[in-house]
Scaffold this active site. Structure first.
Site, PDB file in Angstrom:
ATOM      1  N   HIS A 153      32.323  45.182  44.324  1.00  0.00           N
ATOM      2  CA  HIS A 153      33.710  45.324  43.979  1.00  0.00           C
ATOM      3  C   HIS A 153      33.945  46.285  42.789  1.00  0.00           C
ATOM      4  CE1 HIS A 153      37.913  44.756  43.196  1.00  0.00           C
ATOM      5  NE2 HIS A 153      38.144  43.812  43.852  1.00  0.00           N
ATOM      6  N   GLU A 254      34.697  50.306  46.768  1.00  0.00           N
ATOM      7  CA  GLU A 254      33.631  48.878  47.203  1.00  0.00           C
ATOM      8  C   GLU A 254      32.887  49.094  48.258  1.00  0.00           C
ATOM      9  OE1 GLU A 254      36.450  45.411  47.030  1.00  0.00           O
ATOM     10  OE2 GLU A 254      37.885  46.732  45.748  1.00  0.00           O
TER      11      GLU A 254
HETATM   12  O1  TA6 Z   1      39.334  44.733  46.563  1.00  0.00           O
HETATM   13  C1  TA6 Z   1      40.788  44.834  46.472  1.00  0.00           C
HETATM   14  C2  TA6 Z   1      41.592  43.357  46.200  1.00  0.00           C
HETATM   15  O2  TA6 Z   1      40.848  42.763  47.151  1.00  0.00           O
HETATM   16  C3  TA6 Z   1      42.706  43.369  45.979  1.00  0.00           C
HETATM   17  O3  TA6 Z   1      43.558  43.106  47.211  1.00  0.00           O
HETATM   18  C4  TA6 Z   1      43.157  42.868  44.805  1.00  0.00           C
HETATM   19  O4  TA6 Z   1      43.791  41.768  44.844  1.00  0.00           O
HETATM   20  C5  TA6 Z   1      41.679  42.918  44.100  1.00  0.00           C
HETATM   21  O5  TA6 Z   1      40.874  42.856  44.944  1.00  0.00           O
HETATM   22  C6  TA6 Z   1      41.561  42.230  42.850  1.00  0.00           C
HETATM   23  O6  TA6 Z   1      41.233  40.824  43.159  1.00  0.00           O
HETATM   24  P1  TA6 Z   1      41.001  39.543  42.242  1.00  0.00           P
HETATM   25  O7  TA6 Z   1      40.710  38.337  42.744  1.00  0.00           O
HETATM   26  O8  TA6 Z   1      39.763  40.130  41.575  1.00  0.00           O
HETATM   27  O9  TA6 Z   1      42.173  39.695  41.385  1.00  0.00           O
END
Ligand code: TA6
Length: 286
Positions: A153, A254
């Site tokens: 991510h 990602e």
């Molecule tokens: O990768 C995108 C995502 O899945 C979004 O939907 C957003 O919520 C982000 O990740 C962050 O997630 P987190 O659990 O780290 O707050």
């Protein structure tokens, strides 16, 4: 490479003026800054660098599920792998930087692992002077086929997300988690509002950044999806670990295999999901 203990145990690597850092919790890369460059990874100034907390920025490893998982019922968000301390297997310095290898198994994750899945996950990170290399290998150590999700991510630091262009996703289908439904990309991805998309794409990405006057080349392997995310001002306002003026400074690109494109591993099978980031200089754009 030097061992660090503050704010959390990890390692710091310096190759000339290049700087990199990783924390054992989550095998979480929190910094990579080649000499003479702005940081390539964005780390929130208000990230919670505390035991057990998910860290906002760097490269969280999402495993063995993404978000709330395929059925939308899993917690914590993005899996437990980013909240637990991985075991350091090896670390070495080289002429061009440093290399670390981490291990996660159900026994290492302990009670945080509620998945019941039999797996061994190895994460090898290479901090080069010119390239950041991330390789997540997942093995099914059980006797039955398993399905799981995984993502690197990666929070990329940008001069202003409203001015960047992502090239490489033209014509790719994506799940639009903001507008809803299945859409198809036309041309480069640009940002004019909250963006949360899961592209079906295995190709490499170029991130053109006219403010930092650079191109980030994001290559990947073994990943069927590219997730692109920026929360914009309203989204950032709901997150206590993103400052109100912080959201223009990053975009997540990602390398993932999630949802319908999740990983299916037969007993003994290993899958490698990898991402490599490098920096190229570019002239200023208008
Ligand atoms: O990768 C995108 C995502 O899945 C979004 O939907 C957003 O919520 C982000 O990740 C962050 O997630 P987190 O659990 O780290 O707050």
């Amino acid at each position: 490479m030097e061992r660090i203990f503050d704010p959390l145990p990890g390692w710091e690597a310096c190759a000339g003026d290049a700087r990199a850092a990783i924390l054992d919790q989550g095998a979480h890369v929190v910094a990579w800054q080649p000499a003479g460059e702005e940081p390539v990874l964005w780390l929130s100034p208000t990230a919670r660098l505390e035991p057990g907390a998910a860290i906002r920025g760097g490269v969280p490893i999402c495993f063995p599920w993404f978000g709330a998982g395929p059925a939308g019922t899993c917690t914590p968000s993005h899996g437990f792998a980013r909240n637990v301390t991985w075991q350091v297997l090896s670390q070495e310095d080289s002429d061009d930087g440093a290399r670390l290898e981490y291990l996660l198994t159900p026994a290492i994750a302990g009670r945080a692992d509620t998945s019941g899945l039999p797996y061994e996950a190895r994460f090898v990170v290479g901090f080069g002077a010119h390239e950041l290399s991330l390789e997540l290998s997942i093995t099914n150590t059980g006797e039955q086929p398993i399905a799981l999700e995984a993502a690197l991510h990666t929070y990329l630091a940008v001069g202003d997300v409203r001015r960047v262009r992502l090239v490489g996703l033209d014509a790719a289908e994506y799940v639009d988690k903001v507008g809803g439904g299945l859409q198809r990309q036309t041309g480069a991805v640009t940002f004019a509002g909250p963006t949360d998309r899961i592209y079906r794409s295995a190709t490499d990405i170029e991130l053109h950044d006219p403010v930092f006057q650079r191109l980030l080349l994001v290559r990947k392997q073994g990943s069927r999806n590219t997730v692109v995310w920026n929360p914009w001002s309203d989204g950032a306002a709901t997150m206590d670990d993103v400052p109100d003026d912080g959201w223009p400074g990053f975009v997540c690109v990602e390398a993932a295999s999630v949802g319908d494109d999740c990983l299916h591993l037969t007993p003994g099978e290993t899958h490698v999901l990898a991402q490599r980031v490098s920096v190229l200089r570019e002239g200023a754009e208008p």
